[in-house]
Write an enzyme that holds these catalytic residues in place. Structure first.
Site, short mmCIF file in Angstrom:
data_model
loop_
_atom_site.label_atom_id
_atom_site.label_comp_id
_atom_site.label_asym_id
_atom_site.label_seq_id
_atom_site.Cartn_x
_atom_site.Cartn_y
_atom_site.Cartn_z
N GLU A 83 0.82 -1.22 0.00
CA GLU A 83 0.00 0.00 0.00
C GLU A 83 0.86 1.27 0.00
OE1 GLU A 83 -3.41 -0.06 2.62
OE2 GLU A 83 -3.88 -2.10 2.02
C1 LIG Z 1 2.07 -9.75 0.97
C2 LIG Z 1 1.85 -8.81 -0.16
C3 LIG Z 1 0.55 -8.43 -0.48
C4 LIG Z 1 0.34 -7.56 -1.56
N1 LIG Z 1 -0.95 -7.27 -1.95
C5 LIG Z 1 -1.15 -6.60 -3.12
C6 LIG Z 1 -2.46 -6.45 -3.67
O1 LIG Z 1 -3.44 -6.88 -3.08
N2 LIG Z 1 -2.59 -5.82 -4.85
C7 LIG Z 1 -1.52 -5.31 -5.54
O2 LIG Z 1 -1.70 -4.76 -6.61
N3 LIG Z 1 -0.26 -5.41 -5.02
C8 LIG Z 1 -0.06 -6.05 -3.85
N4 LIG Z 1 1.21 -6.20 -3.34
C9 LIG Z 1 2.31 -5.55 -4.01
C10 LIG Z 1 2.90 -4.41 -3.19
O3 LIG Z 1 2.03 -3.32 -3.22
C11 LIG Z 1 4.29 -4.14 -3.76
O4 LIG Z 1 5.13 -5.11 -3.20
C12 LIG Z 1 4.79 -2.76 -3.46
O5 LIG Z 1 4.09 -1.84 -4.21
C13 LIG Z 1 6.27 -2.63 -3.77
O6 LIG Z 1 6.55 -3.10 -5.04
P1 LIG Z 1 7.75 -4.13 -5.26
O7 LIG Z 1 7.66 -5.16 -4.22
O8 LIG Z 1 7.76 -4.58 -6.66
O9 LIG Z 1 9.02 -3.28 -4.96
P2 LIG Z 1 9.85 -2.31 -5.99
O10 LIG Z 1 8.94 -1.29 -6.57
O11 LIG Z 1 10.63 -3.18 -6.88
O12 LIG Z 1 10.77 -1.61 -4.95
C14 LIG Z 1 11.85 -2.28 -4.27
C15 LIG Z 1 12.43 -1.31 -3.26
O13 LIG Z 1 12.86 -0.12 -3.92
C16 LIG Z 1 12.19 1.01 -3.37
N5 LIG Z 1 11.93 1.95 -4.44
C17 LIG Z 1 11.24 1.76 -5.58
N6 LIG Z 1 11.20 2.88 -6.30
C18 LIG Z 1 11.88 3.82 -5.62
C19 LIG Z 1 12.19 5.19 -5.84
N7 LIG Z 1 11.78 5.85 -6.92
N8 LIG Z 1 12.91 5.84 -4.92
C20 LIG Z 1 13.33 5.22 -3.78
N9 LIG Z 1 13.07 3.92 -3.53
C21 LIG Z 1 12.34 3.24 -4.42
C22 LIG Z 1 10.91 0.46 -2.76
O14 LIG Z 1 10.41 1.28 -1.74
C23 LIG Z 1 11.40 -0.87 -2.21
O15 LIG Z 1 12.04 -0.67 -1.00
C24 LIG Z 1 1.44 -7.05 -2.27
C25 LIG Z 1 2.73 -7.43 -1.92
C26 LIG Z 1 2.94 -8.31 -0.89
C27 LIG Z 1 4.34 -8.75 -0.59
#
Ligand SMILES: Cc1cc2nc3c(=O)[nH]c(=O)nc-3n(C[C@H](O)[C@H](O)[C@H](O)COP(=O)(O)OP(=O)(O)OC[C@H]3O[C@@H](n4cnc5c(N)ncnc54)[C@H](O)[C@@H]3O)c2cc1C
Length: 623
Positions: free
Chosen positions: A431
């Site tokens: 979120e």
């Molecule tokens: C248990 C679980 C439930 C979830 N439920 C849902 C759901 O119901 N629906 C849905 O759509 N998604 C869901 N998600 C997805 C969740 O919202 C994403 O994991 C989240 O948005 C982060 O994306 P990512 O994991 O791909 O990380 P990435 O975007 O790959 O980021 C990796 C790291 O880099 C950081 N980062 C990325 N961009 C930047 C930037 N520009 N500047 C600084 N730091 C940055 C992030 O904060 C993070 O620490 C879920 C995930 C999990 C693990």
């Protein structure tokens, strides 16, 4: 079952990603925002003081539901079993349905309980105090799942069709994330194209980590639809669709499993030539991302309140353990190091509740723009909650690391700190991760400055634009900047707050310093400021602390008015919170101009380039 997930190569540039995010932003600030003004150096206590409370009729209607829910959770939910087996028993889901817990905020005319955001949050607080997987189930359904965006953006026909089903307990979900799309939605690959007959959309793609996905009947799916071309430039379109999971072509590919929330029904969903009727477009074509962001303005308030629940549970655990566990001749709570932790967690739990409930009440009352408040609540409470849990593990010592089942098996009280920690960690990631929340808040905080001086500081502007921008900015800042130095924030202002008045005065001074510092950072770094995240994050953190201080003082004052005995305790705790917060704010301001950001960034880049692999020697090599 094998999964086919692979992260595709990134095809979207940073500029395109920014453009998509900007297009999805709510541009207008039609209603007042306490936090926006705070970042502009203006403390508007009248917006949050008197501290808003729930409408009496809503609280009255919520009471029987909350009482039944509490009884149900106490008598029927075995969280250790849910954690151990990774499943929520059917009778628990059924029981929640019967209570109406899937339709808390769905209006009564559609079969829901029709309760307010604040009552919903009180329900979530109860649920979270017992079981994180149940929170995930109810919250993915009601915070970001189908009911909330449907209520806000659906047509009457869509509401008639789906809300009664959802209120009865048809589980729903929200699917944005993909293997290549996490924080940055611009690279979305799931695609919907119009059908040949024009009556439907044909949906293809794969969604990752869809919470409730494996059990959902109805899902909001965000997909790309054909781009628009404006002045020859491509504008990516993202659209939200209501998709039913029993339609041909919808398949759960894999149920995902995590560190915690073992019974979360989270999956990889595949959509193959799914025919989505035209009438299932939610809001409008191209508005999908804006819909997601706007939904999250209130949707984000679930995690702040579940963080409060975690804080309160930890406080109870720490209190019981630290007052009975004797080491070195006295209860461990008498040892200063442990007492410091307990004092701090008390102060932070109070502040977290002040922030979360303030946002909930503002959402209910209307007339506020709470996008910044909600984002701070999500960021601040999840980070503070995590620190509280970490301290609780430490206070419980070895028992903090031991599972509840193991404690029970050897005859000790099965205190589930280890599970609470595992279940909680994701709150800092989903979120809107903490990093993305910082960036979101920073973007909104500098918005007024960008409106005034954007042509001067942003790249890609013509000489003429810059010149006109310079004149406009000059006129604005000639008044604005000196006024951020001047202001009366010393005694006797805010005397009505009694012993907390000095903290409110500090918030006012801090707010002006925050605005000045933001301005100085813009001058110093210009367009490069967006890359200086460490600087921006300090500013955001200082702003978040100031907001939490103001919310805590307003809440303590409100409690004092309602119930003087409790209120006096609250004032004491709010005072402690503010003292500690002031020290943190000072450190953030000091760190703005004296820090090690540049050498730290340099070393990180060298690590990424493989130049410090020497440090990785000495490990067993893994595949
Ligand atoms: C248990 C679980 C439930 C979830 N439920 C849902 C759901 O119901 N629906 C849905 O759509 N998604 C869901 N998600 C997805 C969740 O919202 C994403 O994991 C989240 O948005 C982060 O994306 P990512 O994991 O791909 O990380 P990435 O975007 O790959 O980021 C990796 C790291 O880099 C950081 N980062 C990325 N961009 C930047 C930037 N520009 N500047 C600084 N730091 C940055 C992030 O904060 C993070 O620490 C879920 C995930 C999990 C693990």
């Amino acid at each position: 079952m094998a999964t086919t997930v692979t992260a595709p190569e990134r095809k979207v540039s940073a500029a395109e990603a920014r453009e998509v995010a900007e297009a999805a932003r709510e541009q207008e600030w039609a209603a007042p925002s306490f936090v926006r003004d705070l970042f502009l150096g203006k403390l508007r206590m009248e917006l949050i003081h008197p501290y808003p409370e729930s409408a009496p009729d809503d609280a009255e209607r919520a009471r029987p539901f909350l009482e039944q829910l509490e009884r149900f959770l106490r008598d029927k939910v075995d969280s250790d079993r849910i954690d151990r087996e990774g499943e929520i028993p059917d009778e628990v889901i059924e029981g929640l349905r019967e209570l109406g817990a899937f339709g808390i905020k769905i209006p009564r005319e559609y079969g829901g309980l029709g309760l307010s955001q604040l009552s919903y949050m009180k329900a979530i607080e109860l649920v979270s105090s017992v079981d994180g997987s149940l929170t995930a189930l109810l919250s993915a359904h009601q915070s970001i799942g189908v009911p909330q965006p449907l209520k806000m953006f659906g047509t009457e026909q869509q509401k008639q069709r789906y809300l009664p089903r959802l209120a009865k307990g048809a589980i729903s979900a929200f699917a944005l994330t993909e293997p290549g799309v996490g924080s940055d939605p611009a690279a979305l690959e799931t695609m919907a194209v119009p059908s040949e007959d024009g009556a439907a959309w044909i949906l293809n793609g794969e969604k990752l980590w869809c919470t409730n996905g494996t059990r959902a009947e109805i899902i909001v799916v965000l997909a790309r639809t054909p781009s628009k071309f404006v002045n020859g430039r491509e504008r990516r379109q993202i659209t939200a669709f209501i998709v039913e999971t029993d339609w041909p072509g919808v398949k759960v590919e894999h149920r995902c499993h995590f560190m915690g929330l073992k019974a979360m029904y989270n999956g990889v969903m595949r959509f193959t030539n799914v025919r989505v009727p035209q009438e299932n477009v939610l809001w409008e074509v191209g508005k999908g991302l804006k819909l997601g962001l706007t939904t999250l303005n209130t949707g984000r308030l679930t995690l702040p309140i579940s963080s409060v629940a975690a804080g309160k549970r930890c406080l109870e655990i720490a209190r019981e353990w630290a007052s009975t566990r004797v080491q070195w001749g006295q209860p461990i709570g008498k040892h200063d190091a442990i007492a410091q932790k307990i004092g701090t967690m008390t102060a932070n739990t109070f502040a977290m509740e002040a922030v979360a409930e303030l946002c909930g009440a503002m959402a209910d009352r209307g007339g506020y723009d709470i996008r910044l408040e909600a984002a701070i609540a999500k960021l601040y409470n999840s980070e503070a909650g995590w620190r509280i849990i970490d301290d609780t593990v430490q206070i419980r010592g070895g028992r903090g690391y031991e599972t509840a089942d193991s404690l029970r098996a050897r005859g000790e009280k099965p205190v589930p700190v280890e599970r609470i920690m595992r279940d909680f960690r994701i709150n800092l990631i989903f979120e809107g991760s903490s990093e993305i929340m910082h960036l979101f808040i920073a973007r909104e905080a500098v918005d007024r400055h960008l409106q005034v001086a954007g042509d001067v500081v942003l790249p890609g502007k013509t000489f003429g634009q810059r010149l006109r921008g310079l004149v406009r900015a000059g006129l604005f800042y000639a008044w604005w900047y000196p006024s951020r130095w001047l202001g009366w924030s010393y005694w006797p202002r805010y005397a009505g707050f009694g012993p907390l008045a000095r903290h409110i005065r500090y918030v006012e001074r801090g707010s002006r310093r925050l605005a000045r510092s933001l301005f100085h950072a813009m001058l110093r770094f210009g367009p490069k400021l967006e890359y200086r995240q460490a600087v921006l994050f300090r500013l955001v953190d200082a702003g978040a602390e100031l907001f939490a201080m103001a919310a805590s003082c307003a809440r303590a004052q409100w409690l004092l008015h309602k119930d003087p005995a409790t209120g006096r305790r609250a004032v004491q705790v709010a005072d402690l919170f503010c003292r500690q917060a002031r020290a943190r704010v000072r450190a953030k301001f000091q760190g703005l101009w004296r820090n090690d950001d540049v050498p730290t960034y340099r070393v990180a880049q060298e690590v990424l380039a493989g130049e410090h692999r020497w440090l990785e020697r000495g490990m067993v090599e893994l595949e």
